[in-house]
Design a protein around this motif. Structure first.
Motif, PDB file in Angstrom:
ATOM      1  N   PRO A  44      20.345  12.068 -33.978  1.00  0.00           N
ATOM      2  CA  PRO A  44      20.186  13.530 -34.110  1.00  0.00           C
ATOM      3  C   PRO A  44      19.293  13.941 -35.272  1.00  0.00           C
ATOM      4  O   PRO A  44      18.531  14.899 -35.158  1.00  0.00           O
ATOM      5  N   LYS A  45      19.369  13.222 -36.388  1.00  0.00           N
ATOM      6  CA  LYS A  45      18.545  13.576 -37.540  1.00  0.00           C
ATOM      7  C   LYS A  45      17.059  13.425 -37.218  1.00  0.00           C
ATOM      8  O   LYS A  45      16.244  14.279 -37.584  1.00  0.00           O
TER       9      LYS A  45
ATOM     10  N   VAL B  22      16.037  16.359 -34.897  1.00  0.00           N
ATOM     11  CA  VAL B  22      15.829  17.614 -35.631  1.00  0.00           C
ATOM     12  C   VAL B  22      14.523  17.560 -36.418  1.00  0.00           C
ATOM     13  O   VAL B  22      13.747  18.527 -36.452  1.00  0.00           O
TER      14      VAL B  22
ATOM     15  N   LEU C 194      11.552  18.101 -34.105  1.00  0.00           N
ATOM     16  CA  LEU C 194      11.397  19.505 -33.723  1.00  0.00           C
ATOM     17  C   LEU C 194      10.766  20.318 -34.845  1.00  0.00           C
ATOM     18  O   LEU C 194       9.883  21.144 -34.615  1.00  0.00           O
ATOM     19  N   VAL C 195      11.229  20.076 -36.069  1.00  0.00           N
ATOM     20  CA  VAL C 195      10.693  20.814 -37.214  1.00  0.00           C
ATOM     21  C   VAL C 195       9.217  20.501 -37.413  1.00  0.00           C
ATOM     22  O   VAL C 195       8.393  21.399 -37.638  1.00  0.00           O
TER      23      VAL C 195
ATOM     24  N   THR D 167      16.087  14.918 -25.266  1.00  0.00           N
ATOM     25  CA  THR D 167      17.530  14.970 -25.516  1.00  0.00           C
ATOM     26  C   THR D 167      18.161  13.584 -25.451  1.00  0.00           C
ATOM     27  O   THR D 167      19.039  13.249 -26.262  1.00  0.00           O
TER      28      THR D 167
ATOM     29  N   ALA E 204      17.218  11.982 -28.712  1.00  0.00           N
ATOM     30  CA  ALA E 204      17.741  12.713 -29.861  1.00  0.00           C
ATOM     31  C   ALA E 204      19.236  12.496 -30.020  1.00  0.00           C
ATOM     32  O   ALA E 204      19.753  12.496 -31.145  1.00  0.00           O
TER      33      ALA E 204
ATOM     34  N   SER F 249       7.803  10.792 -36.960  1.00  0.00           N
ATOM     35  CA  SER F 249       9.143  10.552 -36.421  1.00  0.00           C
ATOM     36  C   SER F 249       9.481   9.063 -36.418  1.00  0.00           C
ATOM     37  O   SER F 249      10.625   8.675 -36.694  1.00  0.00           O
TER      38      SER F 249
END
Length: 231
Positions: A175-176, A179, A182-183, A168, A171, A211
């Motif tokens: 944020p992008k 996400v 996570l995907v 967190t 992230a 990432s």
């Protein structure tokens, strides 16, 4: 007169000398019991079993030998890598301690001062863990045996909570990228289920490097956008 970069370079030279020596001592200490059992007492499982065990271990954690130094270096720097790979508990103790020290001091990861503060935080965590571990070994069994079952269940959630907290923190800065990570992790978890054997290390390898690639592309795009606005 030395400038800041020269002082930091001298610091890294000392870190490298001490780090290499301590890692070498750690390797010798780790191998000493097995070497003693083999060459002094004459007991060993046989070369075939040793090779089989090594292959199994490499298949599970071999990818981490490449992904962890790359992903941890911006946070803890060279000294932190030497320290955490020698003391262990990297993700569940050392990295949170390093990030906490950096946030408390106001020095960002990836900077010289941030690396030093991360190293300080990790160094403190090593001493704290050593003291607490000694106390827990002496009195831990008595204490744990008298704790309620519900409390022991809660303790199993500590590591997932730490992972979530660290994720967190980063992230929120992108944020992008968070996400996307996570995907990718979800997709790779499904892919690994379809593959033979224990290929779970692929989740970490693909998630880390993809990432990093996406974060780099987003950063370049943002810098390009800022440069266009300034013009």
């Amino acid at each position: 007169m030395f400038n800041e970069n020269q002082i930091y370079d001298n610091y890294l030279d000392g870190v490298t000398k001490i780090g290499r020596a301590t890692i070498l001592i750690g390797m010798i200490a780790t191998l000493a019991p097995a070497l003693l059992m083999t060459f002094y007492f004459g007991h060993n499982p046989g070369i075939s079993n040793i090779i089989a065990g090594a292959v199994c271990q490499i298949s599970v954690s071999g990818a981490f030998w490449f992904s962890e130094p790359i992903s941890y270096y911006p946070i803890v720097g060279r000294a932190g890598l030497y320290m955490t790979f020698l003391s262990g508990n990297t993700v569940n103790v050392r990295i949170p301690a390093a990030i906490s020290a950096q946030q408390a001091s106001g020095h960002l990861p990836g900077t010289n001062k941030g690396s030093i503060m991360g190293t300080v935080g990790m160094g403190v965590s090593v001493w704290v863990c050593a003291i607490l571990l000694t106390l827990s070994i002496i009195a831990g069994e008595t204490i744990l045996s008298n704790l309620p079952e519900s409390f022991m269940t809660v303790l199993s959630l500590i590591i997932p909570a730490l992972f979530g907290g660290i994720f967190t923190q980063f992230a929120m800065k992108s944020p992008k990228t968070g996400v996307f990570a996570l995907v990718v992790c979800y997709i790779m978890m499904q892919v690994v289920k379809l593959l033979p054997g224990n290929m779970s290390f692929l989740i970490t390898v693909v998630a880390v490097f993809s990432s990093i690639y996406v974060a780099k592309k987003l950063m370049d795009k943002e810098l390009k956008k800022q440069g266009g606005e300034e013009e």
